[in-house]
Design a protein around this motif. Structure first.
Motif, short mmCIF file in Angstrom:
data_model
loop_
_atom_site.label_atom_id
_atom_site.label_comp_id
_atom_site.label_asym_id
_atom_site.label_seq_id
_atom_site.Cartn_x
_atom_site.Cartn_y
_atom_site.Cartn_z
N PRO A 118 -12.68 -10.31 -14.13
CA PRO A 118 -12.91 -8.87 -14.00
C PRO A 118 -11.88 -8.23 -13.07
O PRO A 118 -11.26 -8.90 -12.25
N LEU A 119 -11.72 -6.91 -13.22
CA LEU A 119 -10.82 -6.14 -12.36
C LEU A 119 -11.65 -5.33 -11.37
O LEU A 119 -12.82 -5.05 -11.60
N ILE A 120 -11.01 -4.93 -10.28
CA ILE A 120 -11.66 -3.97 -9.40
C ILE A 120 -11.27 -2.57 -9.87
O ILE A 120 -10.26 -2.40 -10.57
N PRO A 121 -12.02 -1.53 -9.52
CA PRO A 121 -11.76 -0.21 -10.10
C PRO A 121 -10.60 0.55 -9.47
O PRO A 121 -10.11 1.53 -10.04
N LEU A 122 -10.13 0.13 -8.30
CA LEU A 122 -9.15 0.90 -7.54
C LEU A 122 -7.79 0.23 -7.53
O LEU A 122 -7.69 -0.99 -7.44
N GLN A 123 -6.74 1.04 -7.61
CA GLN A 123 -5.40 0.51 -7.40
C GLN A 123 -5.21 0.21 -5.92
O GLN A 123 -5.81 0.85 -5.05
N VAL A 124 -4.36 -0.77 -5.64
CA VAL A 124 -4.06 -1.13 -4.25
C VAL A 124 -2.57 -1.02 -4.05
O VAL A 124 -1.78 -1.63 -4.77
N HIS A 125 -2.16 -0.22 -3.10
CA HIS A 125 -0.74 -0.04 -2.79
C HIS A 125 -0.44 -0.74 -1.47
O HIS A 125 -1.14 -0.56 -0.47
N CYS A 126 0.61 -1.55 -1.49
CA CYS A 126 0.97 -2.31 -0.29
C CYS A 126 1.53 -1.38 0.78
O CYS A 126 2.58 -0.78 0.60
N ASP A 127 0.81 -1.26 1.85
CA ASP A 127 1.22 -0.46 3.00
C ASP A 127 1.64 -1.42 4.09
O ASP A 127 0.80 -2.06 4.72
N CYS A 128 2.95 -1.53 4.31
CA CYS A 128 3.44 -2.52 5.28
C CYS A 128 2.86 -2.29 6.67
O CYS A 128 2.63 -3.23 7.42
N ALA A 129 2.63 -1.01 7.02
CA ALA A 129 2.09 -0.73 8.34
C ALA A 129 0.62 -1.09 8.43
O ALA A 129 0.10 -1.35 9.52
N LEU A 130 -0.08 -1.10 7.29
CA LEU A 130 -1.51 -1.38 7.24
C LEU A 130 -2.28 -0.53 8.24
O LEU A 130 -3.16 -1.01 8.96
N THR A 131 -1.92 0.74 8.30
CA THR A 131 -2.60 1.67 9.20
C THR A 131 -2.88 2.97 8.46
O THR A 131 -2.22 3.30 7.48
N ARG A 132 -3.86 3.68 8.92
CA ARG A 132 -4.18 5.02 8.43
C ARG A 132 -4.48 5.88 9.66
O ARG A 132 -5.06 5.40 10.64
N PRO A 133 -4.07 7.15 9.65
CA PRO A 133 -4.39 8.02 10.79
C PRO A 133 -5.89 8.19 10.95
O PRO A 133 -6.62 8.32 9.96
N ILE A 134 -6.36 8.17 12.19
CA ILE A 134 -7.80 8.31 12.43
C ILE A 134 -8.16 9.72 12.88
O ILE A 134 -9.33 10.01 13.11
N LYS A 135 -7.16 10.59 12.98
CA LYS A 135 -7.44 11.98 13.35
C LYS A 135 -8.30 12.63 12.27
O LYS A 135 -8.04 12.49 11.08
N ASP A 136 -9.31 13.33 12.68
CA ASP A 136 -10.24 14.03 11.79
C ASP A 136 -11.07 13.07 10.93
O ASP A 136 -11.70 13.50 9.96
N CYS A 137 -11.05 11.77 11.24
CA CYS A 137 -11.88 10.81 10.51
C CYS A 137 -13.30 10.81 11.07
O CYS A 137 -13.51 11.10 12.25
N SER A 138 -14.23 10.47 10.23
CA SER A 138 -15.60 10.28 10.70
C SER A 138 -15.66 8.99 11.53
O SER A 138 -14.76 8.14 11.48
N ILE A 139 -16.74 8.85 12.28
CA ILE A 139 -16.92 7.62 13.06
C ILE A 139 -16.99 6.41 12.13
O ILE A 139 -16.43 5.35 12.42
N GLU A 140 -17.65 6.57 10.97
CA GLU A 140 -17.78 5.47 10.01
C GLU A 140 -16.42 5.04 9.47
O GLU A 140 -16.14 3.85 9.32
N ALA A 141 -15.56 6.02 9.18
CA ALA A 141 -14.24 5.70 8.63
C ALA A 141 -13.32 5.09 9.69
O ALA A 141 -12.59 4.13 9.42
N SER A 142 -13.35 5.63 10.90
CA SER A 142 -12.49 5.08 11.96
C SER A 142 -12.95 3.68 12.37
O SER A 142 -12.12 2.81 12.68
N THR A 143 -14.26 3.44 12.33
CA THR A 143 -14.78 2.10 12.62
C THR A 143 -14.29 1.10 11.58
O THR A 143 -13.92 -0.04 11.91
N ALA A 144 -14.28 1.52 10.32
CA ALA A 144 -13.80 0.64 9.25
C ALA A 144 -12.34 0.27 9.46
O ALA A 144 -11.95 -0.88 9.25
N LYS A 145 -11.52 1.23 9.89
CA LYS A 145 -10.10 0.96 10.13
C LYS A 145 -9.93 -0.05 11.27
O LYS A 145 -9.06 -0.92 11.21
#
Length: 376
Positions: free
Chosen positions: A76-103
């Motif tokens: 089976p496949l997963i539903p989402l495409q995955v793009h290789c992000d060498c930095a493996l980071t996402r900005p946490i500004k304006d993120c919810s607590i749940e989203a920033s905790t996940a990061k």
């Protein structure tokens, strides 16, 4: 695992390398004597798609149904495409607590898996493994006693998986004499089984679910960077954080067809609070299908839970070498109200990174590829 077939016509001739190594147990079931097994194996190699020497015990009404079950659980496949992000980071500004905790949890996972430098040093991979599958008969949906058959009647097989990046991959899976192939050339993902034409999956190419069973940590980290932390759960006496991903409606629509509508596809990752490693990968998919007659619809709900374990370092990367996947199929609506369970126990025998000579030609789709929109 059997990797070579002897030259039966010439004792001094070179042995043939099997495209898909097969477990010793599968080879034993191919005949009552060593000579017969080798003859049957050679015949099987010449025409793997027909499963002439199948020893299948998985409950199914026909060979085509067995192949459908094999594809559902095996590739089976997963539903989402995955793009290789060498930095493996996402900005946490304006993120919810749940989203920033996940990061933050993902960053701990990256450290536990070997670190960013080790992950970024990988440009390709090859994995060889073996599987055992057991399944139940169809039961009424209100029957809570759906159990798989005994492991004595398990289906045995092996697989080879090649990957150059999340959008370039190829899988060959052989179970009890039946073969399934699947792949992606960067623009389309496809699957092939038996004598049926190759079929293109609707929508943009997506990764194989098997990568997220501990084989591809970088894709796993990138996938869950956009998740939210929804709580905690104990898995096998291990306290885990729960990360959740909902597939957006526009992506679900792009993967739906004229006959099927994907209602939702949700993904969960359970990460150990003690080690930071992925302990369980889970997803649930609901598909609404048009009934053969009338205006009624048939719904297929598939829930797959994969326990991931036996982590070992390979070239500085902590790779899971074993686990168990349990798939619960629930069909309801129209005249249906049934469910069945299929379980797959898998082991990884070999993992190699940075494969020399792995070119685009290794990921070309079959020439008979058929698309849902009618294009060839």
């Amino acid at each position: 695992m059997r990797k070579l077939c002897p030259n039966l016509d010439n004792e001094d001739g070179l042995e043939t390398v099997l495209e898909v190594p097969i477990p010793e147990e599968m080879f034993t079931l191919m005949g009552s004597s060593a000579i017969l097994r080798w003859h049957n194996l050679r015949t099987f190699m010449k025409n793997q798609s027909h499963g002439k020497y199948s020893t299948s015990h998985l409950p199914s009404g026909s060979n085509s149904e067995f192949m459908a079950l094999l594809k559902l659980v095996g590739s089976p496949l997963i539903p989402l495409q995955v793009h290789c992000d060498c930095a493996l980071t996402r900005p946490i500004k304006d993120c919810s607590i749940e989203a920033s905790t996940a990061k933050y949890i993902v960053q701990q996972y990256v450290a536990a898996i070997g670190g960013l430098a080790a992950l970024n040093a990988v440009n390709s991979m090859c994995a060889v493994g073996q599987v055992k599958m057991v399944g139940s008969e169809m039961h009424k949906a209100d029957d809570n006693s759906v159990q798989t058959t005994t492991k004595v009647n398990s289906e045995v097989g092996g697989f080879v998986l090649w990957q150059k990046n999340p959008d370039l991959w190829y899988l060959e899976l052989v179970v009890s004499g039946y073969k399934v192939s699947a792949g992606s050339d960067g623009s389309v993902a496809w699957n092939q089984s038996g004598s049926q034409p190759s079929h293109a999956n609707k929508g943009p190419p997506r990764p194989l679910r098997r990568f997220f069973q501990g084989l591809d940590p970088r894709s796993t980290a990138n996938l869950f960077l956009d998740a939210v932390c929804t709580g905690e759960k104990t898995i096998n006496k291990e306290e885990c954080f729960i990360l959740k991903l909902e597939t957006p409606a526009d992506i679900l629509q792009s993967q739906s067809t004229s006959q099927t509508e994907i209602v939702h596809h949700t993904i969960w990752g359970y990460f150990s609070q003690r080690t930071g490693l992925l302990v369980q990968f889970e997803d649930t998919k609901l598909v609404k299908m048009k009934a053969a007659r009338g205006d009624d619809h048939v719904f297929w709900e598939t829930t797959m839970e994969t326990l991931v374990g036996d982590y070992r370092y390979v070239d500085g990367i902590n790779i899971a070498h074993g686990g168990k996947t349990s798939a619960l199929l629930f069909r309801y609506g129209h005249a249906y109200n049934q469910k069945r369970r299929i379980e797959e126990t898998w082991e990884i025998d070999e993992v190699d990174f940075n494969i020399c000579g792995l070119s685009m030609e290794c990921f070309l789709p079959p020439s008979d590829l058929k698309r849902d929109d009618g294009e060839q």
